[in-house]
Design an enzyme around this catalytic site. Sequence first.
Site, short mmCIF file in Angstrom:
data_model
loop_
_atom_site.label_atom_id
_atom_site.label_comp_id
_atom_site.label_asym_id
_atom_site.label_seq_id
_atom_site.Cartn_x
_atom_site.Cartn_y
_atom_site.Cartn_z
N ASP A 22 0.86 -1.18 0.00
CA ASP A 22 0.00 0.00 0.00
C ASP A 22 0.90 1.23 0.00
O ASP A 22 1.53 1.55 1.01
CB ASP A 22 -0.91 -0.03 1.23
CG ASP A 22 -1.78 1.22 1.35
OD1 ASP A 22 -1.88 1.98 0.37
OD2 ASP A 22 -2.35 1.42 2.44
N GLY A 24 1.17 4.96 0.08
CA GLY A 24 0.43 6.18 0.40
C GLY A 24 1.31 7.41 0.31
O GLY A 24 2.52 7.31 0.06
N ASN A 25 0.73 8.55 0.55
CA ASN A 25 1.50 9.79 0.48
C ASN A 25 2.52 9.92 1.60
O ASN A 25 3.55 10.56 1.44
CB ASN A 25 0.54 10.99 0.53
CG ASN A 25 -0.26 11.14 -0.74
OD1 ASN A 25 0.29 11.30 -1.82
ND2 ASN A 25 -1.59 11.08 -0.61
N ASN A 27 3.32 6.98 3.96
CA ASN A 27 3.98 5.71 4.26
C ASN A 27 3.79 4.68 3.16
O ASN A 27 2.77 4.69 2.45
CB ASN A 27 3.43 5.12 5.56
CG ASN A 27 3.80 5.93 6.78
OD1 ASN A 27 4.97 6.13 7.07
ND2 ASN A 27 2.80 6.41 7.50
N VAL A 28 4.80 3.82 3.03
CA VAL A 28 4.68 2.59 2.25
C VAL A 28 4.47 1.47 3.26
O VAL A 28 5.31 1.24 4.13
CB VAL A 28 5.93 2.33 1.41
CG1 VAL A 28 5.84 0.96 0.72
CG2 VAL A 28 6.15 3.42 0.38
N ASP A 123 -6.70 3.00 -3.06
CA ASP A 123 -6.83 2.51 -1.69
C ASP A 123 -8.29 2.53 -1.23
O ASP A 123 -8.74 1.66 -0.48
CB ASP A 123 -5.95 3.31 -0.74
CG ASP A 123 -6.17 4.82 -0.81
OD1 ASP A 123 -6.71 5.30 -1.83
OD2 ASP A 123 -5.81 5.52 0.15
N ASP A 143 -10.97 5.90 6.97
CA ASP A 143 -9.54 5.63 6.87
C ASP A 143 -8.78 6.86 7.36
O ASP A 143 -8.77 7.90 6.72
CB ASP A 143 -9.17 5.31 5.42
CG ASP A 143 -7.74 4.80 5.27
OD1 ASP A 143 -6.92 5.04 6.17
OD2 ASP A 143 -7.46 4.16 4.24
N THR A 146 -2.92 10.38 6.25
CA THR A 146 -2.55 11.75 5.90
C THR A 146 -3.81 12.57 5.65
O THR A 146 -3.95 13.70 6.11
CB THR A 146 -1.67 11.76 4.64
OG1 THR A 146 -0.55 10.90 4.85
CG2 THR A 146 -1.18 13.16 4.34
#
Length: 287
Positions: A22, A24-25, A27-28, A123, A143, A146
């Site tokens: 996943d 994301g802006n 975190n990976v 996502d 969810d 960020t």
Amino acid sequence: MGRAWAAPCDGPYDPRMLLAIDIGNTNVTTGLFRNGALVATRRATTHAGASADELEHLLDALLRLDDAAFGDVSAISACSVVPSLTAALETIAERRDRPLLVAGAGTVPIAIRVDRPADVGADRLVNALAAARIHGTPALVADFGTATTIDCIAADGAFVGGAIAPGLELGLEALAARTAKLPRVELRAPDRAIGRDTVSAIQSGTVLGYQALADGLIERIRRELADAAGTAPRDVRVILTGGLSAAPWARGLADVDAIDPDLTLKGLAILHAEVGGGQPLALGLPT
């Protein structure tokens, strides 16, 4: 948003070891699935400008933390909101000769009843798929990352839209960065709403205020979903996920049915089983 893409998947679903990613802006997040069971999760900071080599090095390092290696991985399922890293992951999968399934409007097997389906974050679609398969419908997924997104799933399992708000930590960072005297404070709910110093006043306005925002938005959306389904609001499942979903302030939200920080990773495993093998995944996963 990265394009939806899938490597050819010939033959039955291979459950030996799936690497779910996943991107994301902020975190990976990675998850390792063995025979349908999530056995390990890891998280690292997202670097949007990372090359394919750098992303590959990061994934190798995360796998090694759990005594695994790319050679153990039989397939990859991913969702990404960072197009440059989507492309880097496609490069890695090709040179590692691993089948890759990238979530998107063209690959997630649910109806998408919004004005522009291709604009919906991958996502969010994966969350909707996971919520429908694991928790049932109608449902909404809040969810907390960020950004805070609320993803709405109709009674027939279709994604029907939702809401997007700035995330709690984003608000705290902006408050500290855009004011001269207000500090960055600990993300903690104060004992009372009336703050007696600057720190407790900021915690009240941000943490308690965000609780009220989330509670109010969830309640209103829950009523709208219930009206559309011809059912009672209590029949609409409410699931929390994301990096902040396990925080004490999130656990204090009203009428939550489940808190599942790994919902997106589970959705990627479900997606891979259904699209890669044409069969539901026999989940060995707690809800």
